[in-house]
Design a protein around this motif. Structure first.
Motif, PDB file in Angstrom:
ATOM      1  N   ASP A 136      38.285  14.612  46.715  1.00 44.99           N
ATOM      2  CA  ASP A 136      37.212  13.929  46.001  1.00 44.99           C
ATOM      3  C   ASP A 136      35.957  14.763  46.193  1.00 44.99           C
ATOM      4  O   ASP A 136      35.401  14.826  47.288  1.00 44.99           O
ATOM      5  CB  ASP A 136      37.035  12.531  46.587  1.00 44.99           C
ATOM      6  CG  ASP A 136      36.045  11.731  45.780  1.00 44.99           C
ATOM      7  OD1 ASP A 136      35.177  12.352  45.127  1.00 44.99           O
ATOM      8  OD2 ASP A 136      36.136  10.496  45.792  1.00 44.99           O
ATOM      9  N   GLN A 138      33.057  14.271  45.569  1.00 50.35           N
ATOM     10  CA  GLN A 138      31.916  13.491  46.047  1.00 50.35           C
ATOM     11  C   GLN A 138      31.897  13.403  47.568  1.00 50.35           C
ATOM     12  O   GLN A 138      30.839  13.244  48.174  1.00 50.35           O
ATOM     13  CB  GLN A 138      31.963  12.053  45.482  1.00 50.35           C
ATOM     14  CG  GLN A 138      32.091  11.967  43.985  1.00 50.35           C
ATOM     15  CD  GLN A 138      31.012  12.753  43.269  1.00 50.35           C
ATOM     16  OE1 GLN A 138      29.855  12.726  43.670  1.00 50.35           O
ATOM     17  NE2 GLN A 138      31.382  13.494  42.239  1.00 50.35           N
ATOM     18  N   PRO A 468      36.809   6.490  42.506  1.00 47.93           N
ATOM     19  CA  PRO A 468      35.678   5.780  43.103  1.00 47.93           C
ATOM     20  C   PRO A 468      35.966   4.281  43.186  1.00 47.93           C
ATOM     21  O   PRO A 468      36.681   3.737  42.343  1.00 47.93           O
ATOM     22  CB  PRO A 468      34.519   6.045  42.139  1.00 47.93           C
ATOM     23  CG  PRO A 468      35.005   7.024  41.131  1.00 47.93           C
ATOM     24  CD  PRO A 468      36.495   7.060  41.199  1.00 47.93           C
TER      25      PRO A 468
ATOM     26  N   HIS B 159      34.738  22.944  42.679  1.00 48.01           N
ATOM     27  CA  HIS B 159      35.740  21.931  42.367  1.00 48.01           C
ATOM     28  C   HIS B 159      37.067  22.572  41.971  1.00 48.01           C
ATOM     29  O   HIS B 159      38.131  22.193  42.457  1.00 48.01           O
ATOM     30  CB  HIS B 159      35.257  20.968  41.284  1.00 48.01           C
ATOM     31  CG  HIS B 159      36.321  19.973  40.951  1.00 48.01           C
ATOM     32  ND1 HIS B 159      36.823  19.103  41.890  1.00 48.01           N
ATOM     33  CD2 HIS B 159      37.022  19.742  39.819  1.00 48.01           C
ATOM     34  CE1 HIS B 159      37.776  18.373  41.341  1.00 48.01           C
ATOM     35  NE2 HIS B 159      37.928  18.739  40.088  1.00 48.01           N
TER      36      HIS B 159
END
Lengths: 495, 495
Positions: A136, A138, A468, B159
């Motif tokens: 992820d 994030q 998320p 990413h």
């Protein structure tokens, strides 16, 4: 961009004058898409020197190419591929060879028919990606990772990292694993009992090559990690699959003859079952009885956010019988490709020699960067942050699953990053997956995890590592709706 | 440094009170060297929560450890490992296990008995390192490499690079190889005909696994790269070694039955012979006649500073018969571990599947960094700079060898980074190497390159890739002196 002069080549058996050969070579470069519009050619002087022809020959060829609009000259700075040059086909096949090799015969062994399914590379575009084993972005601590890489790229480390290490590992990474990672699993090991690998996959592969032969028997869990089954199938050993229950691998089901037992006691893959302490002891005793070795894949132990994990099977091993596989792919990121093997010295010696033969060593830069990331405490912060977020997501997911009455087949006592699910018997989750993708939902069908011809088709895995929190409820709702409307459950069944 | 709380662990079957168990665990951590002087312990509150015991139990244990000088408390900031704590033995063996596993039986296969010799890791400390295949830190463009890595570490690329690529390669690296590297060798290939590997070693290993079985015959050059022979020995195919001559592998010596021919036509390893064009054609024809494949290791083609190199054997191949191995280890640096295979799609498909099984993919960061380094032109500058320096060193070396009358056995028509040398028949260069090390000179003995029981012992390799020009004359002088004083040549012969 300038096209390097080394790219130009006259075929030794080309026909025609030198000038024509040069023209043809450049035109073909443009037509094949190798030289692109606006790219600069080397000067005629350099090109002539490189090709070993006179400068006038090159100049004449270039002038002709300009006349036919392949090239354009810009004042004083030389020739460029013309904006009006003929369009290359979109990286078309260069003049198709007449392949005469009979590949069906020429290939000694095949590796492309394994069980491991393709996963969508563009998973991040799906709004509801219950996909397993991906980072992820994030959550990852990109800034500190970059800092650590910068430090590893510094002049001081560079010499060490650019050299050929033959078969050696980064001592600082090995030491951190010995001092700070393994003790969390109750394992005390010497640096010489640790080998750095290209991730857990590579560790399992190395263990299989060192321990198995065509005459030996490997025991695997059913279901199990499909890539492990591919590895063992390729090694051509005998495979004996044992159905797991709610407590993982049942030791009493071990066959009389077994050489190597592959198991995931902390967190069975994919059912998430945790093997109780008594069963771990029983497994060790039965393995000893058969003189079998155990390969323990302790993946994801860091994600124990509900309870502290039980110590690893390896920590109970006083005989050198357990070979331990750890990985940073789940806890740092999968593209890192770093893991490790822990085992007795005679085993590590062979695994190290095989690794040297296959690939020498994992790149020094990746090892040193990871060593900095670990020793500066970023790894621990990352794990804690991730575990906190995963705990929250899991709560949301369990509530959503309960609200829709979806059946959980295995949830993992300590945490983890996924839940193992069971759809009604008549649901094929591979079909379900296809239908859900159209609605932006990604799940992982369970069939590839099972062994043998009669694979249950109604299991699936839902991970919460890449979705998320705020999207979980809607994702599960879509899943529940699709299950309701699917074969056997809705009015509008497709067949 | 603070010791992470996760490192603390109570053994599930430990005896004694909880307080005693905690004391023992911490004391053992200190005695085993895992916890070091001055390191900070977690707070009693965190430790209690982590271990699942009451805080008072932890506090009492810590107080006792302080009393016995294992720990010291610093006002308000908690407990630290005391400067007066008992000394741990220097990373001693943790309580030796009674290893009961019979490793002689448990190991399915052995890999540690190969021919590849150990090279000194501390070669840079020798003043006269005629060592082969290592980077010269003075030549490498560290600043630009670091810039490229920084760019690859940027948020935009991150990413893509942190994800699990399953079996895919970095498209920008593959494209650069197809468009700008392979054409230098006269090869036009599609991206789908290219596989990124962990260096040339990994490429050769993959090719051997895909093409060979225990029933097939591999032809190798004699002498040849020892690690290749290790790879083939491990694959357990039949090995047929052919003595090379001044033009490399003689095609007329091919056995009637051959499945795969491993050759280094551009630059025979280690003799540096260049195979003439006619012989390349003859080799292709004879391979076709036997329906054999050819694996062409085109190492070091970039170092053609004397003449432009002949096009690769692969460029003459119209049938898909040649599999091409390239590497950035020599041209960038060996620790990079990046190379590539070029071949027909059916072959690349199997090699890719095997690579995925063994290690998934080479780390994305290394691939993307290399792609930037190549596409920004740093690679070409590096090659040109290196070639210029190598040309200078080679001139000095040839003059020095001539001045001392040392015999050159193979020097390479196009350039390269080493000279293949022949000492008088009665000299064993392994012994010579040992004697020279004492004088700060590193050479590479030739025996490990040869096949079979009767290996000539009087050859050796002298590389000029890691020794500065100014040291070559003295290094060769020491070598000549040692040769003069050695067995058969001096008065003071040791035996």
């Amino acid at each position: 961009m300038a096209i390097p002069v080394e790219t130009f080549f006259l075929a030794p058996d080309a026909e025609g004058t030198l000038q024509a050969q040069i023209r043809q070579m450049i035109a073909q470069g443009i037509l094949s898409g190798r030289f692109r519009k606006g790219e600069k050619l080397p000067s005629s002087r350099r090109l002539a020197a490189h090709l070993g022809v006179s400068r006038i020959t090159v100049t004449l060829a270039l002038t002709e190419l300009q006349a036919s609009d392949y090239l354009e000259s810009r004042d004083r700075s030389g020739y460029y591929v013309s904006e009006n040059a003929p369009e290359p086909p979109a990286f078309a096949d260069p003049a198709p060879r007449r392949e005469t090799v009979d590949w069906a015969r020429a290939l000694g062994r095949r590796y492309s028919d394994g069980d491991t399914p393709e996963k969508p590379l563009d998973w991040a575009r799906y709004p509801y990606p219950f996909i397993y084993g991906q980072t992820d972005p994030q959550l990852f601590d990109h800034a500190n990772w970059r800092q650590c890489a910068l430090r590893a790229l510094g002049a001081r480390d560079f010499h060490a990292l650019s050299a050929d290490h033959y078969d050696r590992d980064d001592p600082s990474l090995v030491e951190f694993i010995a001092r700070h990672i393994l003790p969390r699993r109750g394992i005390l090991a010497q640096p010489s009992e640790i080998l750095i690998t290209m991730g857990a996959q590579n560790a399992l592969w190395l263990a299989a090559q060192v321990l198995l032969t065509q005459r030996r028997t490997a025991v695997i869990e059913n279901p199990c990690y499909h890539a492990l089954r591919d590895i063992l199938t390729q090694s051509r050993c005998h495979l004996h699959a044992i159905d797991v229950d709610r407590d993982g691998l049942p030791p009493e089901a071990l066959p009389r003859h077994a050489d190597v037992i592959f198991t995931t006691p902390s967190h069975q893959s994919p059912t998430n079952a945790t093997m109780p302490l008594d069963r771990r002891r029983a497994l060790l005793a039965r393995a000893a009885d058969r003189e079998a070795l155990i390969v323990e894949d302790d993946y994801e132990f860091e994600m124990a956010f509900l309870h502290p994990p039980l110590p690893a099977l390896k920590s109970l091993d006083t005989e050198g019988r357990v070979i331990y596989v750890g990985s940073f792919s789940k806890s740092v990121f999968p593209g890192l490709r770093l893991g490790y093997l822990v085992g007795s010295k005679p085993f590590i010696r062979e695994a190290r020699a095989l690794r040297a033969s296959v690939l020498r060593h994992p790149p020094g830069l990746m090892q040193r960067t990871a060593a900095y990331f670990l020793s500066l405490g970023h790894y621990d912060s990352l794990i804690r942050r991730t575990a906190r977020v995963f705990a929250g997501r899991r709560e949301v997911m369990e509530a959503a699953l309960a609200a829709h009455g979806l059946d959980i087949a295995g949830r993992g006592a300590f945490g983890g990053s996924s839940i193992w699910m069971q759809a009604p018997d008549d649901v094929d989750t591979t079909t379900l997956d296809t239908r859900l993708r159209a609605q932006g939902v990604l799940i992982e069908p369970g069939a590839p995890f099972f062994h043998g011809p009669d694979r249950p088709r109604n299991f699936y895995r839902l991970a919460y590592s890449s979705i998320p929190s705020g999207r979980i409820v809607e994702g599960i709702a879509r899943l529940a709706r699709e299950l309701d409307s699917g074969p056997g459950h809705g009015a509008d069944r497709p067949c």
